[in-house]
Design a protein around this motif. Structure first.
Motif, short mmCIF file in Angstrom:
data_model
loop_
_atom_site.label_atom_id
_atom_site.label_comp_id
_atom_site.label_asym_id
_atom_site.label_seq_id
_atom_site.Cartn_x
_atom_site.Cartn_y
_atom_site.Cartn_z
N VAL A 199 -29.19 13.56 -1.22
CA VAL A 199 -29.68 12.58 -1.39
C VAL A 199 -29.36 11.23 -1.01
O VAL A 199 -30.40 10.00 -0.20
N LYS A 241 -35.76 5.27 -13.64
CA LYS A 241 -35.64 6.34 -13.57
C LYS A 241 -34.87 7.08 -14.99
O LYS A 241 -35.38 7.72 -14.65
N GLY A 285 -33.33 9.48 -4.20
CA GLY A 285 -34.20 10.01 -3.56
C GLY A 285 -35.41 9.43 -3.68
O GLY A 285 -36.13 9.67 -4.28
N SER A 286 -36.47 9.81 -2.45
CA SER A 286 -38.17 10.07 -2.33
C SER A 286 -38.27 10.60 -3.04
O SER A 286 -37.97 12.08 -3.78
N GLU A 287 -39.72 10.48 -3.24
CA GLU A 287 -40.64 11.85 -3.96
C GLU A 287 -40.42 13.90 -2.71
O GLU A 287 -40.77 14.14 -3.15
N GLU A 288 -40.44 13.38 -2.04
CA GLU A 288 -40.09 14.96 -0.60
C GLU A 288 -39.25 15.11 -1.14
O GLU A 288 -39.32 16.17 -0.73
N GLN A 289 -38.28 14.03 -1.33
CA GLN A 289 -36.76 15.20 -1.47
C GLN A 289 -36.96 15.55 -2.56
O GLN A 289 -36.28 16.37 -2.67
#
Length: 291
Positions: A57, A133, A195-199
């Protein structure tokens, strides 16, 4: 491609082993028991997966090392407890005597407990510097290791001994027992590295397939592997009367299912435009491993 994979794998392993070597163990029996199993080798797949996910990511894997190390502590605790007479009753692990054969059952239980709780000290390490996080990761790792994840999967595994299980039941066991912590490993790297939520979702799908591939390969090796190469007794599933992918599907169909999960894992990585080749090759490594 394989040379690059091996080089990257070794880079991750060096980071992990160097960090493990810096743990300040005491001279007491509990510390010796904990470190005996932790430094006794192993593939380090879970921390490697976390570091690779972080890099996939676009993050720096070195910055999440304490959290990645925590995953290995949790995995090692589970192996110590798995080998106990009340569980799989295995005398050897990673080519050496199991923890309880060296330190006794009571100390082995406590060493496992110590590694599990120590892992959360690493996950909460201030050096990670990302409280929100970290809290998310701590919650996810705890869930993956607990009653709805690894521990729950072990309970289902024990309950399934001497029973003929369906393929769906076998998969449910392994999604919890093996897959949950692998998914948490990939998500940990993705989350902490920004990382993005999609990743993160793509990494989740990848790790789900990787977890099933890992277990199918274990089932195959239990049948065709030898104890010296495996570093533990071969044929233990058969002796314990466990239903496995091989016992249910036969060896050739189990191999077919293994390859299908490997391809599924690789397909999940299509979202990434860079830094995913190692993860793709890692799936092949899982499929082709001999121990």
């Amino acid at each position: 491609m394989r040379a690059v994979f091996n080089e990257t794998f070794q880079r991750y392993l060096s980071m992990i082993e160097e960090h493990l070597a810096q743990i300040p163990w005491g001279k007491d029996t509990l510390s010796e028991s904990m470190s005996y199993s932790l430094v006794g080798g192993g593939k380090r797949i879970r921390p490697v997966l976390a570091l690779a996910a972080a890099e996939a990511v676009g993050g720096n894997p070195e910055k999440i090392l304490p959290a990645a190390i925590a995953l290995e502590l949790i995995h090692t605790y589970s192996l110590i407890h798995d080998d106990l007479p009340a569980m799989d009753n295995d005398d050897y692990r990673r080519g050496r005597l199991s923890n309880h054969k060296v330190f006794g059952e009571a100390n082995a239980i406590l060493a496992g407990d110590g590694l599990l709780t120590y892992a959360f000290e690493f996950l909460a390490d201030p050096i990670l510097g990302q409280p929100e996080k970290q809290l998310r990761v701590i919650r996810e790792v705890a869930a993956a290791a607990g009653k709805n994840g690894m521990v729950g999967g072990q309970v289902l595994d024990i309950a399934g001994e001497e029973k003929k299980l369906s393929l769906t039941e076998i998969e449910e066991i392994h999604k919890a027992k093996t897959g949950a912590l692998l998914i948490a490993s990939a998500r940990l790297g993705g989350i902490l590295a920004g990382g993005s939520e999609e990743q993160i979702e793509a990494l989740t799908n990848y790790a789900q397939a990787l977890g099933l591939a890992f277990q199918i390969k274990d089932d195959i090796l239990d049948v065709i592997g030898d104890s010296e190469t495996l570093g533990k007794p071969a044929g233990s599933d058969l002796r314990q009367g466990k239903s496995t992918y091989v016992s249910l599907l036969g060896l050739e169909e189990a191999k077919h299912q293994l390859h299908a999960q490997t391809q599924r894992a690789q397909s999940a990585l299509k979202l990434f435009e860079r830094n995913f080749s190692f993860l793709s090759e890692l799936a092949v490594y899982i499929e082709q491993r001999q121990h």
